[in-house]
Design a protein around this motif. Structure first.
Motif, mmCIF file in Angstrom:
data_model
loop_
_atom_site.group_PDB
_atom_site.id
_atom_site.type_symbol
_atom_site.label_atom_id
_atom_site.label_comp_id
_atom_site.label_asym_id
_atom_site.label_seq_id
_atom_site.Cartn_x
_atom_site.Cartn_y
_atom_site.Cartn_z
ATOM 1 N N GLY A 165 -4.177 10.177 -0.632
ATOM 2 C CA GLY A 165 -4.263 8.899 0.075
ATOM 3 C C GLY A 165 -3.194 7.930 -0.369
ATOM 4 O O GLY A 165 -2.273 8.269 -1.117
ATOM 5 N N VAL A 166 -3.336 6.697 0.089
ATOM 6 C CA VAL A 166 -2.368 5.639 -0.178
ATOM 7 C C VAL A 166 -2.966 4.658 -1.178
ATOM 8 O O VAL A 166 -4.133 4.266 -1.057
ATOM 9 C CB VAL A 166 -1.985 4.906 1.120
ATOM 10 C CG1 VAL A 166 -1.016 3.761 0.837
ATOM 11 C CG2 VAL A 166 -1.367 5.893 2.109
ATOM 12 N N LEU A 167 -2.192 4.265 -2.148
ATOM 13 C CA LEU A 167 -2.654 3.312 -3.150
ATOM 14 C C LEU A 167 -2.735 1.905 -2.549
ATOM 15 O O LEU A 167 -2.025 1.592 -1.585
ATOM 16 C CB LEU A 167 -1.711 3.322 -4.350
ATOM 17 C CG LEU A 167 -1.735 4.623 -5.167
ATOM 18 C CD1 LEU A 167 -0.576 4.668 -6.152
ATOM 19 C CD2 LEU A 167 -3.073 4.773 -5.900
ATOM 20 N N LEU A 226 2.372 3.114 -1.150
ATOM 21 C CA LEU A 226 2.755 4.282 -1.950
ATOM 22 C C LEU A 226 1.695 5.372 -1.864
ATOM 23 O O LEU A 226 0.516 5.132 -2.119
ATOM 24 C CB LEU A 226 2.959 3.863 -3.408
ATOM 25 C CG LEU A 226 3.523 4.926 -4.349
ATOM 26 C CD1 LEU A 226 4.950 5.288 -3.958
ATOM 27 C CD2 LEU A 226 3.477 4.436 -5.792
ATOM 28 N N LYS A 227 2.124 6.562 -1.523
ATOM 29 C CA LYS A 227 1.200 7.693 -1.423
ATOM 30 C C LYS A 227 1.025 8.363 -2.786
ATOM 31 O O LYS A 227 1.979 8.484 -3.550
ATOM 32 C CB LYS A 227 1.719 8.715 -0.406
ATOM 33 C CG LYS A 227 1.709 8.210 1.031
ATOM 34 C CD LYS A 227 2.168 9.299 2.008
ATOM 35 C CE LYS A 227 2.120 8.795 3.453
ATOM 36 N NZ LYS A 227 2.590 9.836 4.409
ATOM 37 N N ALA A 240 -3.561 2.762 -11.069
ATOM 38 C CA ALA A 240 -3.029 1.893 -10.014
ATOM 39 C C ALA A 240 -4.089 1.543 -8.980
ATOM 40 O O ALA A 240 -4.046 0.470 -8.365
ATOM 41 C CB ALA A 240 -1.831 2.562 -9.336
ATOM 42 N N ALA A 241 -5.052 2.447 -8.797
ATOM 43 C CA ALA A 241 -6.139 2.195 -7.850
ATOM 44 C C ALA A 241 -7.194 1.255 -8.421
ATOM 45 O O ALA A 241 -8.102 0.830 -7.704
ATOM 46 C CB ALA A 241 -6.785 3.519 -7.448
ATOM 47 N N GLY A 242 -7.081 0.931 -9.717
ATOM 48 C CA GLY A 242 -8.064 0.052 -10.359
ATOM 49 C C GLY A 242 -9.270 0.791 -10.892
ATOM 50 O O GLY A 242 -10.280 0.177 -11.211
ATOM 51 N N GLN A 292 2.730 0.284 -9.843
ATOM 52 C CA GLN A 292 2.985 1.497 -9.058
ATOM 53 C C GLN A 292 4.430 1.961 -9.195
ATOM 54 O O GLN A 292 4.697 3.050 -9.702
ATOM 55 C CB GLN A 292 2.624 1.236 -7.577
ATOM 56 C CG GLN A 292 1.147 0.933 -7.375
ATOM 57 C CD GLN A 292 0.784 0.639 -5.925
ATOM 58 O OE1 GLN A 292 1.549 0.927 -5.004
ATOM 59 N NE2 GLN A 292 -0.378 0.053 -5.710
ATOM 60 N N ILE A 293 5.374 1.144 -8.737
ATOM 61 C CA ILE A 293 6.798 1.442 -8.881
ATOM 62 C C ILE A 293 7.396 0.407 -9.833
ATOM 63 O O ILE A 293 7.258 -0.795 -9.597
ATOM 64 C CB ILE A 293 7.538 1.355 -7.518
ATOM 65 C CG1 ILE A 293 6.973 2.375 -6.537
ATOM 66 C CG2 ILE A 293 9.029 1.588 -7.707
ATOM 67 C CD1 ILE A 293 7.562 2.257 -5.138
#
Length: 467
Positions: A245-247, A253-254, A289-291, A401-402
């Motif tokens: 999935g996507v963050l 960001l995938k 990153a997803a928490g 993330q980045i």
């Protein structure tokens, strides 16, 4: 270097909590929880006048608080959640929580609290720590005021908190408790090695004995808690490599961990080894990153390095839990020394203190788990940290993330190579000490421009357009 004796518990350095940032989520959640406990103890007259809550964020908490989940974390804390025990997906699912459940319980009444209670204040300020937040309990008159600067003198109750990195929290008026002096005191690597030599102790035995004195836990209790940390790390890896999935956030960001793991299964020899290591580091960093729940090692932003290496130690080197535990103790010693003499938080010293220190910890863990001497363990950590010096903290859009996720994978690979070099060189000819490298990291961190320290105002954060 400081001569302050290290008297920190392993479980203060390595602790379970929600991502994506120990200074931006775990610290603020602790602040919210602390405030909720304090207001319940106020007298009834004050509580009866209470009509609302105001949260003011300063420094990098203001600059990147949305992307780092600070707003959700502090509110979750006010709602009564603590980092170590909150649901694993609490922050990632925060927006789905009904408004009627977002409340701070004052005992005799309940007040609503949500994202609109957050004020993003000055990035540059005069508070003693970069990551500062103030929480106010307001009267009806306070709520009608436009200028929040007046709240300092009129709020019914106010607390000024400092999230000092690694999930550690202080506040205005905070007095450091007199720590127990451990039986084998040291403040840096030089002193640690002297204790090992003078007392003829193994690194594992020294750290266990110190931990027993500091935490009051028995040796068996310490081992059980270490094993639990290792279990949570592995569980986070397994969650991450099985999730797609996507963050969250505007970057779009995938997740890549699952694909990297699938690709690794089709590769040969060294390529497979490296791709597996990458996938495991990505897995934890993406969960962060997803928490979701991770283990700070030493921070949330660098939480993927050590779990990735632990998975490789188990799967590639076939090392059992006893050996992994011994390695984790060595990693903790490296984290202690870095924190004590320089820092481990991006807002203070840049990412060299997060990914850099995590890489050094992981390199030491590998050398220790392979049965090498303390000198080789030190050299592995030194090599790893030396080649992360100057690393900036420049998160794109303020999200972890980045470049943060990819840096975890690169850090894990560097840790393995640093350990490989240390294990195969002549250790007596190694020129640079770990203490010297930590000192350099501290100096670089002090001189580093604030725009490169978790504010998303420089570096990749501005050179990459965030849609």
């Amino acid at each position: 270097m400081t001569n302050k004796i290290i008297a920190m518990s392993i479980f203060d350095l390595l602790k379970t909590g929600p991502g994506p940032s120990s200074s931006h989520t775990i610290g603020p959640m602790k602040a919210g929880f602390n405030f909720s406990v304090r207001v319940k103890a106020l007298n009834r007259e004050i509580l009866n006048r209470a009509k609302g809550i105001k949260i003011r964020l300063y420094g990098s908490l203001s600059a990147t608080g949305r992307g780092h989940g600070t707003d959700r974390a502090v509110i979750a804390g006010l709602m009564g959640n603590e980092p170590a025990t909150c649901p694993p997906t609490l922050l990632s699912n925060f927006l789905t929580i009904p408004k009627e459940r977002k409340i701070i319980d004052l005992g005799i009444k309940k007040l609503p609290v949500d994202l609109e209670n957050i004020e993003y204040s000055s990035i540059r300020h005069n508070f003693p720590y970069n990551n500062t937040l103030i929480i106010d309990l307001l009267s009806e008159q306070d709520l009608s005021r436009d200028a929040s600067k007046d709240l300092h003198n009129t709020a019914l109750f106010s607390m000024e908190y400092y999230s000092i990195g690694g999930g550690f929290l202080q506040w205005k008026g905070w007095i450091e408790q007199d720590n127990v002096i451990p039986p084998h005191p040291y403040s840096n690597m030089t002193e640690l090695k002297k204790q090992l030599k003078d007392k003829n102790l193994s690194l594992e035995r020294l750290l266990l004995q110190n931990e027993m004195a500091i935490s009051g836990l028995t040796e068996e209790e310490i081992k059980v808690k270490l094993d639990k940390i290792i279990y949570v790390m592995k569980d986070t890896v397994n969650r991450g490599i099985n999730t797609e999935g996507v963050l969250p956030g505007p970057i779009g960001l995938k997740r890549k961990a699952k694909r990297l793991k699938e690709r690794a299964d089709s590769l040969q020899t060294i390529d497979q080894y490296l791709c597996l290591l990458d996938s495991y580091a990505y897995a934890v960093a993406e969960e962060n990153a997803a928490g979701n729940t991770i283990v700070t090692a030493p921070t949330c932003g660098a939480a993927g390095v050590i779990p990735a290496v632990i998975m490789i130690l188990e799967e590639h080197f076939h090392l059992d839990i006893l050996t992994q535990r011994s390695g984790l103790l060595a990693a903790a010693a490296i984290g202690f020394i870095a924190k004590n003499n320089a820092g481990i938080v991006g807002a203070e010293v840049g990412c060299q203190g997060e990914i850099g220190v995590a890489t050094a910890m992981a390199a030491a863990m590998i050398a220790q788990s392979q049965g090498y001497s303390p000198k080789v363990v030190e050299n592995a950590a030194e090599i790893a940290l030396e080649h992360q010096l100057g690393l900036t903290c420049d998160p794109v859009c303020g999200y972890v993330q980045i470049p943060c996720i990819e840096r975890n994978a690169i850090g894990a690979v560097k840790a393995c190579n640093a350990a490989l070099i240390a294990e195969n060189e002549n250790s007596d000819t190694h020129m640079v000490s770990f203490d010297a490298t930590v000192k350099a990291m501290g100096e670089i961190g002090r001189d580093m421009n604030s725009k490169f320290k978790e504010t998303a105002l420089g570096g990749l954060a501005v050179s990459m357009i965030c849609c």
